[in-house]
Motif scaffolding. Structure first.
Motif, PDB file in Angstrom:
ATOM      1  N   HIS A  66      32.949  14.414 -31.450  1.00 26.96           N
ATOM      2  CA  HIS A  66      34.091  15.210 -31.005  1.00 26.96           C
ATOM      3  C   HIS A  66      34.855  14.530 -29.865  1.00 26.96           C
ATOM      4  CE1 HIS A  66      33.476  18.577 -33.621  1.00 26.96           C
ATOM      5  NE2 HIS A  66      32.220  18.742 -33.232  1.00 26.96           N
ATOM      6  N   SER A 113      37.476  12.606 -31.326  1.00 30.51           N
ATOM      7  CA  SER A 113      38.316  13.420 -32.218  1.00 30.51           C
ATOM      8  C   SER A 113      37.988  13.161 -33.687  1.00 30.51           C
ATOM      9  CB  SER A 113      39.807  13.138 -31.957  1.00 30.51           C
ATOM     10  OG  SER A 113      40.130  13.434 -30.619  1.00 30.51           O
ATOM     11  N   THR A 163      37.127  10.367 -35.062  1.00 32.30           N
ATOM     12  CA  THR A 163      37.544   9.060 -35.569  1.00 32.30           C
ATOM     13  C   THR A 163      36.431   8.025 -35.565  1.00 32.30           C
ATOM     14  OG1 THR A 163      38.249   8.310 -33.370  1.00 32.30           O
ATOM     15  CG2 THR A 163      39.885   9.467 -34.730  1.00 32.30           C
ATOM     16  N   GLU A 176      38.940   5.470 -28.603  1.00 31.61           N
ATOM     17  CA  GLU A 176      39.322   6.843 -28.256  1.00 31.61           C
ATOM     18  C   GLU A 176      38.453   7.396 -27.121  1.00 31.61           C
ATOM     19  OE1 GLU A 176      42.021   8.246 -29.377  1.00 31.61           O
ATOM     20  OE2 GLU A 176      42.346   6.392 -30.501  1.00 31.61           O
TER      21      GLU A 176
END
Length: 376
Positions: A174, A177, A179, A184
């Motif tokens: 999480h 997100s 990915t 990220e």
């Protein structure tokens, strides 16, 4: 023949007790005599079954860890019961007798008497008639009670460690997100180009990783809990941890973020991830790991270009010499990619499932390289 059966029986009992001791009371990765080979064998059988029915493969493999636990516990009970059965086999009809009628002297009767004593159900319809046999029955009952108690403790500990591993994996999922992209994570840590508190975030991540390392040490069977949801996979968890540390070391501006790049938190994240991967590789994986070729290194380079571009777009300072940074990234990635690819293959995953972001990153890297080439 009597003495030979008793020697074999003593050996079988000792073998089972040593395995219980090494698995439950002194758990270290690769130290068990029965549990680890049994786990590997069960996993191989599940792999073969998954290949035979590929449309149910993922669902089938998700049960491998639980089945392996059942087989290990059943093996302990069987070996201990069988060992004691060999010890008393030739005493049937003399020092061990049926309460009524003739006493059967077959091994099946010996095993029945032994299993009855081991499960602490009582003496049943066959009774010991001598002090030695009574003491032996009490000893077996005590070992049976201890084995069941230790088994319950072991099962609770394994599932507790599994929940912690899954919680850590879900948290990383999480944070990116969904990915599975280490970039990220860094972007989230450095929101608005500020890395306030990032060392604490990395330290927390490294702490969870060290806890995972100790859990894998203590409970090697954890590896075989393979879920259909790829974000729970150990390979993806390690990919995020290792790629995060690799990007911090190779992509961030070493002057602007010197305290972060050289921090103990990053060193712990990098070292802990590598240690888990190396030890799992040495204990579980085949020795012929995939070789790194020029095409793969080119894909890593493109991945690096995309990562730097993404960091710059968020105002995060990156290395001034892009090609030197890419070379550093490739050098660091060589240390973990072969083992991680082997782990992915061993657990019956596709690399694209572990690193879905790399496909998009490679395409963007191509665009970035063409732009830079055009400018030159």
């Amino acid at each position: 023949m009597n003495w030979l059966a008793q020697i074999v029986g003593v050996g079988v009992v000792i073998l089972a007790l040593i395995d219980i001791y090494l698995t439950v009371l002194f758990p270290r990765l690769g130290s068990s005599l029965l549990s680890l080979p049994l786990s590997k064998g069960i996993w191989c059988l599940f792999r073969l079954a998954a290949r035979a029915i590929p449309f149910k493969g993922d669902r089938l493999l998700s049960h491998a860890g639980s089945v392996a636990l059942i087989v290990i516990v059943a093996a302990w009970i069987f070996f201990l019961s069988c060992g004691f059965a060999l010890l008393i086999w030739y005493e049937l009809g003399s020092s061990i007798q049926e309460t009524e009628g003739m006493t059967p002297t077959g091994f099946a009767t010996a095993f029945y008497y032994s299993a009855y004593s081991f499960t602490t159900l009582g003496t049943g319809d066959i009774l010991p008639k001598t002090d030695i046999q009574r003491l032996l029955m009490v000893l077996e009952a005590a070992l049976g009670f201890s084995t069941f108690t230790l088994t319950i403790t072991y099962l609770l500990s394994v599932y507790s460690a599994l929940i912690k591993r899954n919680t850590f994996a879900l948290s990383l999922h999480h944070r990116t997100s969904g990915t599975a992209d280490a970039v990220e994570l860094l972007v989230g840590f450095g929101a608005n180009s500020e890395f306030n508190g990032i060392q604490q975030d990395i330290s927390n991540m490294a702490r969870d990783l060290i806890n995972l390392l100790e859990s894998q040490h203590s409970y090697p069977i954890l590896l075989y809990f393979r879920f259909r949801q790829t974000y729970y996979a150990l390979a993806r968890l390690l990919l995020l941890s290792l790629d995060t540390a690799t990007l911090i070391k190779s992509a961030l501006n070493p002057e602007e973020y010197r305290s972060l790049v050289r921090s103990t938190a990053v060193a712990e994240l990098w070292g802990g991830s590598l240690q888990i991967l190396t030890e799992v590789s040495c204990t579980f994986l085949p020795k012929n790991h995939p070789n790194i070729n020029e095409r793969q290194e080119q894909l890593w380079r493109q991945r690096y270009y995309h990562a730097v571009e993404r960091l710059r777009s968020e105002g995060i300072g990156t290395v001034t010499d892009l090609e030197e940074g890419a070379t550093s990234y490739i050098s660091l990635r060589r240390k973990w990619q072969p083992n991680l690819t082997a782990l992915t293959n061993y657990m019956a995953y596709e690399w694209s499932d572990m690193a879905p972001a790399e496909r998009l990153g490679n395409k963007r890297g191509d665009v970035e390289r063409e732009r830079r080439t055009g400018n030159n």
